[in-house]
Design a protein around this motif. Structure first.
Motif, PDB file in Angstrom:
ATOM      1  N   PHE A  30      37.526  45.569  49.739  1.00  0.00           N
ATOM      2  CA  PHE A  30      38.809  45.081  50.241  1.00  0.00           C
ATOM      3  C   PHE A  30      39.959  46.027  49.932  1.00  0.00           C
ATOM      4  N   LEU A 123      27.397  38.874  49.638  1.00  0.00           N
ATOM      5  CA  LEU A 123      28.363  37.929  50.212  1.00  0.00           C
ATOM      6  C   LEU A 123      29.698  38.123  49.499  1.00  0.00           C
ATOM      7  N   LEU A 124      30.577  38.881  50.161  1.00  0.00           N
ATOM      8  CA  LEU A 124      31.867  39.203  49.549  1.00  0.00           C
ATOM      9  C   LEU A 124      32.944  38.399  50.257  1.00  0.00           C
ATOM     10  N   VAL A 125      33.782  37.744  49.482  1.00  0.00           N
ATOM     11  CA  VAL A 125      34.816  36.901  50.073  1.00  0.00           C
ATOM     12  C   VAL A 125      36.184  37.387  49.611  1.00  0.00           C
ATOM     13  N   GLY A 126      37.098  37.522  50.558  1.00  0.00           N
ATOM     14  CA  GLY A 126      38.452  37.927  50.218  1.00  0.00           C
ATOM     15  C   GLY A 126      39.445  36.993  50.878  1.00  0.00           C
ATOM     16  N   VAL A 127      40.617  36.876  50.265  1.00  0.00           N
ATOM     17  CA  VAL A 127      41.641  36.022  50.833  1.00  0.00           C
ATOM     18  C   VAL A 127      42.937  36.826  50.890  1.00  0.00           C
ATOM     19  N   ALA A 128      43.741  36.573  51.915  1.00  0.00           N
ATOM     20  CA  ALA A 128      45.002  37.293  52.042  1.00  0.00           C
ATOM     21  C   ALA A 128      45.868  37.008  50.811  1.00  0.00           C
ATOM     22  N   ARG A 181      44.362  25.370  40.418  1.00  0.00           N
ATOM     23  CA  ARG A 181      44.007  25.690  41.806  1.00  0.00           C
ATOM     24  C   ARG A 181      43.587  27.158  41.936  1.00  0.00           C
ATOM     25  N   GLU A 184      40.236  27.808  40.426  1.00  0.00           N
ATOM     26  CA  GLU A 184      39.168  27.331  41.314  1.00  0.00           C
ATOM     27  C   GLU A 184      38.805  28.401  42.336  1.00  0.00           C
TER      28      GLU A 184
ATOM     29  N   ASP B 146      41.053  25.293  55.403  1.00  0.00           N
ATOM     30  CA  ASP B 146      42.113  24.438  54.878  1.00  0.00           C
ATOM     31  C   ASP B 146      42.663  24.983  53.566  1.00  0.00           C
ATOM     32  N   GLY B 148      43.956  23.480  51.119  1.00  0.00           N
ATOM     33  CA  GLY B 148      43.637  22.706  49.926  1.00  0.00           C
ATOM     34  C   GLY B 148      42.148  22.619  49.635  1.00  0.00           C
ATOM     35  N   ALA B 149      41.319  23.151  50.535  1.00  0.00           N
ATOM     36  CA  ALA B 149      39.877  22.929  50.389  1.00  0.00           C
ATOM     37  C   ALA B 149      39.256  23.888  49.372  1.00  0.00           C
ATOM     38  N   THR B 151      37.195  26.700  47.975  1.00  0.00           N
ATOM     39  CA  THR B 151      36.666  27.969  48.472  1.00  0.00           C
ATOM     40  C   THR B 151      35.254  28.239  47.946  1.00  0.00           C
ATOM     41  N   MET B 152      34.962  27.750  46.733  1.00  0.00           N
ATOM     42  CA  MET B 152      33.619  27.945  46.181  1.00  0.00           C
ATOM     43  C   MET B 152      32.582  27.194  47.024  1.00  0.00           C
ATOM     44  N   ARG B 155      31.837  29.136  50.081  1.00  0.00           N
ATOM     45  CA  ARG B 155      30.960  30.257  49.758  1.00  0.00           C
ATOM     46  C   ARG B 155      29.501  29.788  49.662  1.00  0.00           C
ATOM     47  N   ILE B 158      28.112  28.997  53.119  1.00  0.00           N
ATOM     48  CA  ILE B 158      27.779  30.205  53.886  1.00  0.00           C
ATOM     49  C   ILE B 158      26.495  30.829  53.348  1.00  0.00           C
ATOM     50  N   ARG B 159      26.397  30.906  52.001  1.00  0.00           N
ATOM     51  CA  ARG B 159      25.239  31.557  51.392  1.00  0.00           C
ATOM     52  C   ARG B 159      23.957  30.752  51.614  1.00  0.00           C
ATOM     53  N   VAL B 179      33.443  38.188  54.098  1.00  0.00           N
ATOM     54  CA  VAL B 179      34.189  37.048  54.625  1.00  0.00           C
ATOM     55  C   VAL B 179      35.673  37.208  54.313  1.00  0.00           C
ATOM     56  N   LEU B 181      39.048  35.164  54.349  1.00  0.00           N
ATOM     57  CA  LEU B 181      39.548  33.793  54.468  1.00  0.00           C
ATOM     58  C   LEU B 181      41.013  33.811  54.841  1.00  0.00           C
TER      59      LEU B 181
END
Lengths: 199, 197
Positions: A30, A123-128, A181, A184, B146, B148-149, B151-152, B155, B158-159, B179, B181
């Motif tokens: 990223f 499986l790589l996940v990124g968020v803005a 949050r 999480e 969403d 508020g949803a 994210t784990m 993941r 998807i996996r 991915v 988001l």
């Protein structure tokens, strides 16, 4: 649960363990690719090379294309010394341009995407970056007594500004909720929420 | 996404930057008298240089060659920015037996993945792209999710659900996925919480 023990940054009970192989790969993936400075530099190189090649080759085969006025350029170079202000300005300009490109090439660059912690290298996940801040603001706004909340990510901190009456106790509650949050979501590297309450 | 282009940019910018800094810096030092007054006042183009160029037949062809090489390097660098590794058309599956081969439209595969992911809780929309090379495809997923949803949970979904189906469809052991988001407003939980206030 919300204790009022000073301004110690809040950490949830089990902070995610970040920094594994998957997280390092996500950070690399990223990271900014420096596309814009590279495009500029590549265009410059192509244009300069093509112009010089066209001029020299066309002159060599006896059909000079006039990209630049060769006669005037030659006269200028033959009559201006290295210490002339125009020469110095051109040299300074080149050096400045080089320094800018060097800077763009060496600094890691700021990515718009923040990787989220995971264990799987495939499986790589990124968020803005902006969305991460918004998530913290949303968590704050969901609390009773909080009006509008705004947030932005600055380095490893998320600076959260909320409107509401409640003083330090409210700040503590907001920080707990927003930090929970963010934990999480588990951004890499972890971010710490700081709260400022405006009455 | 493409780390090779990223490395090329890093090396290219550094080398080009260094070359410009060196050229500009040396010219500046000379003009400011670092090698003595007489060299500073000398014209940029001296008669000696002009004579040298005129007396050696190889001089201009070599200059032309260097210019062409630089232009081609620049062009290669430019094209590397624009190159996409997206897969188009049909994917040819590795034939299990000698009897023919299976063909699969990469668009159909991407759309199947999109509808799989769109069905997960909290997902507002999904866009998938299959990337090359053909024998080891990768997938790039853009998901609106969403705010508020969890994210784990996404993941895990998807996996454990989307990727295995994709692997089965493509007949490969691994499909690396990236991915992105985008957290969007909407969905019931956020609305409910807001009405409490």
């Amino acid at each position: 649960m919300a204790t009022h023990a000073g301004h110690v940054p809040h950490r949830s009970a089990s902070p995610p363990k970040v920094g594994g192989a998957a997280d390092r790969k996500a950070t690399r993936t990223f990271r900014s690719r420096r596309v814009l400075p590279a495009l500029v530099a590549a265009l410059l190189l192509t244009a300069a090379g093509a112009a010089a090649a066209t001029q020299v080759i066309s002159t060599l085969i006896g059909r000079p294309v006039r990209i630049a006025d060769q006669g005037r350029l030659t006269t200028w170079a033959a009559t201006h010394g290295w210490d002339h202000w125009q020469t110095l300005a051109i040299a300074g300009g080149l050096m400045l341009l080089g320094a800018l490109l060097l800077w763009a090439g060496l600094l890691p660059g700021r990515s718009k995407l923040v990787p989220l912690h995971g264990e799987d290298r495939d499986l790589l996940v990124g968020v803005a970056r902006r969305d991460l801040a918004n998530a913290a603001a949303d968590a704050a706004e969901s609390l009773l007594g909080v009006g509008k909340a705004g947030a932005h990510v600055k380095g490893r901190r998320i600076l959260l500004t909320v409107r509401g009456a409640g003083g330090p106790a409210l700040a503590e509650r907001v920080r707990d909720a927003a930090q929970r949050r963010i934990d999480e979501m588990a951004p890499v590297p972890p971010r710490t929420v700081s709260v400022r309450v405006k009455e | 996404m493409d780390r090779r282009a990223s490395r090329l940019n890093h090396v290219g910018l550094t080398l080009f930057g260094l070359a410009l800094v060196a050229a500009g810096g040396l010219a500046l030092l000379r003009g400011l008298g670092a090698w003595g007054r007489s060299r500073a006042t000398e014209p940029v183009l001296t008669d000696t240089v002009r004579r040298y160029a005129a007396e050696h037949a190889w001089f201009w062809p070599v200059v032309a060659g260097v210019a062409v090489v630089l232009a081609l390097l620049g062009l290669y660098w430019l094209l590397a920015q624009l190159r996409s590794h997206r897969l188009h058309g049909n994917l040819t599956m590795e034939p299990d037996a000698d009897e023919g081969e299976t063909r699969l439209s990469s668009k159909a595969v991407a759309e199947a993945l999109e509808s799989d992911v769109a069905a997960f809780p909290g997902v507002q929309g999904a866009k998938a792209r299959l990337m090359g090379p053909r024998r080891h495809p990768r997938v790039q997923l853009n998901v609106s999710y969403d705010r508020g949803a969890d994210t784990m949970a996404l993941r895990d979904d998807i996996r454990d659900r989307a990727i295995p189906r994709l692997r089965a469809a493509l007949g490969v052991d691994q499909v690396p996925a990236v991915v992105r988001l985008h957290l969007v407003r909407g969905g019931e939980p956020a609305e409910e919480r807001r009405t409490v206030r």
